[in-house]
Motif scaffolding. Structure first.
Motif, PDB file in Angstrom:
ATOM      1  N   GLY A 105       0.821  -1.207   0.000  1.00  0.00           N
ATOM      2  CA  GLY A 105       0.000   0.000   0.000  1.00  0.00           C
ATOM      3  C   GLY A 105       0.853   1.254   0.000  1.00  0.00           C
TER       4      GLY A 105
ATOM      5  N   ALA B 224      -6.609   1.014  -4.446  1.00  0.00           N
ATOM      6  CA  ALA B 224      -6.785   0.094  -3.322  1.00  0.00           C
ATOM      7  C   ALA B 224      -6.718  -1.361  -3.778  1.00  0.00           C
ATOM      8  CB  ALA B 224      -8.112   0.372  -2.625  1.00  0.00           C
TER       9      ALA B 224
ATOM     10  N   GLY C 235      -5.923   6.017  -2.140  1.00  0.00           N
ATOM     11  CA  GLY C 235      -6.576   4.715  -2.222  1.00  0.00           C
ATOM     12  C   GLY C 235      -5.603   3.577  -1.996  1.00  0.00           C
TER      13      GLY C 235
ATOM     14  N   GLY D 110      -6.093   1.233   1.056  1.00  0.00           N
ATOM     15  CA  GLY D 110      -6.347  -0.147   0.660  1.00  0.00           C
ATOM     16  C   GLY D 110      -5.362  -1.107   1.291  1.00  0.00           C
TER      17      GLY D 110
ATOM     18  N   VAL E 236     -11.334  -5.977   0.434  1.00  0.00           N
ATOM     19  CA  VAL E 236     -10.949  -4.709  -0.188  1.00  0.00           C
ATOM     20  C   VAL E 236     -11.327  -4.695  -1.667  1.00  0.00           C
ATOM     21  CG1 VAL E 236      -8.985  -3.243  -0.833  1.00  0.00           C
ATOM     22  CG2 VAL E 236      -9.082  -4.259   1.450  1.00  0.00           C
TER      23      VAL E 236
ATOM     24  N   SER F 286     -14.228  -2.357  -3.415  1.00  0.00           N
ATOM     25  CA  SER F 286     -13.839  -1.492  -4.532  1.00  0.00           C
ATOM     26  C   SER F 286     -14.809  -1.651  -5.698  1.00  0.00           C
ATOM     27  CB  SER F 286     -12.414  -1.835  -4.984  1.00  0.00           C
ATOM     28  OG  SER F 286     -11.472  -1.585  -3.955  1.00  0.00           O
TER      29      SER F 286
END
Length: 424
Positions: free
Chosen positions: A45, A240, A362, A366, A378, A382
């Protein structure tokens, strides 16, 4: 194809292929290497955040692209990326490689890429005539998405067989080949409107500010603000999803699955880009096309992760990206037709920057949610978010009233205030 008789286009097209090979292999290798070194979706991330963060300032590059030699810009960025990529294998072989080093180099490479792609697209109207722009855009999309299909699959296999470090060496070679190809481009010199130009620092800054303001004013009009908001949200969840794919793939089988999912994403986008000129959507309102496209995308996106068979999951995920490929061709062509050529660099840079500004946030969120709730949740969330954006566009009167591509001209963009944003 007659368009390949155009020497400049052919050289730029081949150079784009080399660049895309380097980018595609690097994207997979870097994300997997970060996950391998860090062992958590938090690091992927963070890597996604740092890689995409330069989009926040990409719009600043617009006036630069409009003023400098595109040929020189392409050459310098390719050589610089090759050198930076070589630092990772060198550090690995000398025992100094850390996840921190990969995280530092990634945003620098991303910044250079954010100069390359708007410059290439902005140069197309100079290289080809207007009637060839749809074909040129479609071929560029093939070079981008088609290479991704092959490289994403191959990268997953290469990670298993030779390791992510060796991919960096291969990438460096691709960028050097790209630099050589771009050196063969011969673009016409821009005609200056004034015989003498004030080159003082103050004058340059004033001109830069003026040109930057022009690009943002064209981009940020009221009429298309609904699409702008939706694209920002979609790119947020796209970031994400991307950063949790390594962990999700590890649960489903390993690096090969990661490569296949990225391949599916590229395949879906490519299919949409290739078929866009044949779907005859130019006469339909762009807002309506967007709404229907992302209703389908969100539905397939969210359902894909619950498919019990891995092969079917990959197929459904590929179809989820088909609508984005279609809309990209329609929108890029609309911008190129409606924006004066001398403004294209700043407008495309602002477009890519604004449309992708939510991706770093994001990615970070995420990755953090992936640690707490799991990668499957996740990705599902999304997809639901993309679906919600499509529903909003479907019922929003302003979005439904947006003109079709055939009705767009310079008056639409300049006086009516805003071009459409391109998804990336």
């Amino acid at each position: 194809m007659n368009i390949f008789l155009n020497r400049n286009f052919t050289v730029m097209f081949l150079g784009r292929i080399m660049t895309n090979i380097g980018d595609s292999l690097y994207t997979v290798a870097a994300m997997w290497l970060v996950y391998e070194l860090g062992g958590s979706t938090f690091y992927t991330g963070l890597a996604g955040f740092l890689t995409i963060f330069p989009r926040f300032i990409q719009f600043l590059s617009g006036p630069l692209i409009d003023q400098v030699s595109i040929r020189k810009l392409l050459i310098v960025t390719q050589v610089t990326q090759a050198v930076l990529l070589l630092l990772i294998p060198f550090a690995a072989y000398t025992g100094f490689l850390t996840v921190g080093m990969v995280l530092i180099i990634s945003p620098v490479l991303a910044t250079l890429n954010l100069l390359v792609y708007p410059a290439q697209i902005a140069a197309l109207p100079t290289v080809v005539v207007n009637k060839d722009l749809p074909q040129a855009n479609s071929l560029f999309a093939v070079a981008y998405q088609g290479i991704e299909i092959v490289c994403n699959t191959v990268a997953g296999i290469l990670i298993v067989s030779i390791g992510a470090i060796s991919i960096y060496l291969l990438d460096a070679g691709m960028f050097m080949i790209g630099a050589i190809l771009f050196s063969l481009i011969r673009l016409p010199k821009q005609v200056k409107s004034q015989p003498k130009e004030d080159t003082s620092v103050q004058a340059v800054l004033v001109t830069y500010k003026k040109e930057l303001k022009e690009g943002l004013q064209i981009l940020l009009g009221n009429k298309f603000s609904r699409l702008l908001l939706g694209v920002i949200i979609i790119n947020f969840v796209g970031g994400a999803t991307f950063v949790v794919l390594p962990a999700f793939s590890e649960e489903r089988g390993g690096a090969e699955i990661f490569g296949f999912l990225l391949m599916a994403q590229a395949t879906g986008s490519l299919a949409g880009a290739l078929l866009a000129p044949y779907l005859k959507l130019e006469s339909f309102g762009i807002g309506k096309v967007y709404a229907i496209a992302f209703l389908l995308s969100g539905l397939l996106w969210s359902l894909s992760v619950f498919t019990p068979w891995t092969w079917l999951m990959i197929v459904i995920y590929a179809f989820a990206w088909f609508p984005g490929g279609v809309t990209n061709i329609l929108i890029n062509t609309s911008i190129q037709k409606g924006i004066p050529k001398h403004l294209l660099g700043r407008v495309f840079s602002a477009s890519f920057s604004i449309s992708g500004m939510a991706m770093p946030l994001g990615s970070f969120i995420g990755g953090s949610l992936g640690v707490l709730l799991g990668s499957t949740f996740v990705i599902f969330l999304s997809g639901l978010t993309v679906l919600a954006v499509g529903v909003f566009w479907m019922f929003d009167k302003t979005t439904r009233s947006l003109p079709n591509q055939n009705a767009i001209n310079e008056e639409t963009f300049i006086k009516s205030e805003a071009p459409l944003l391109a998804n990336e």
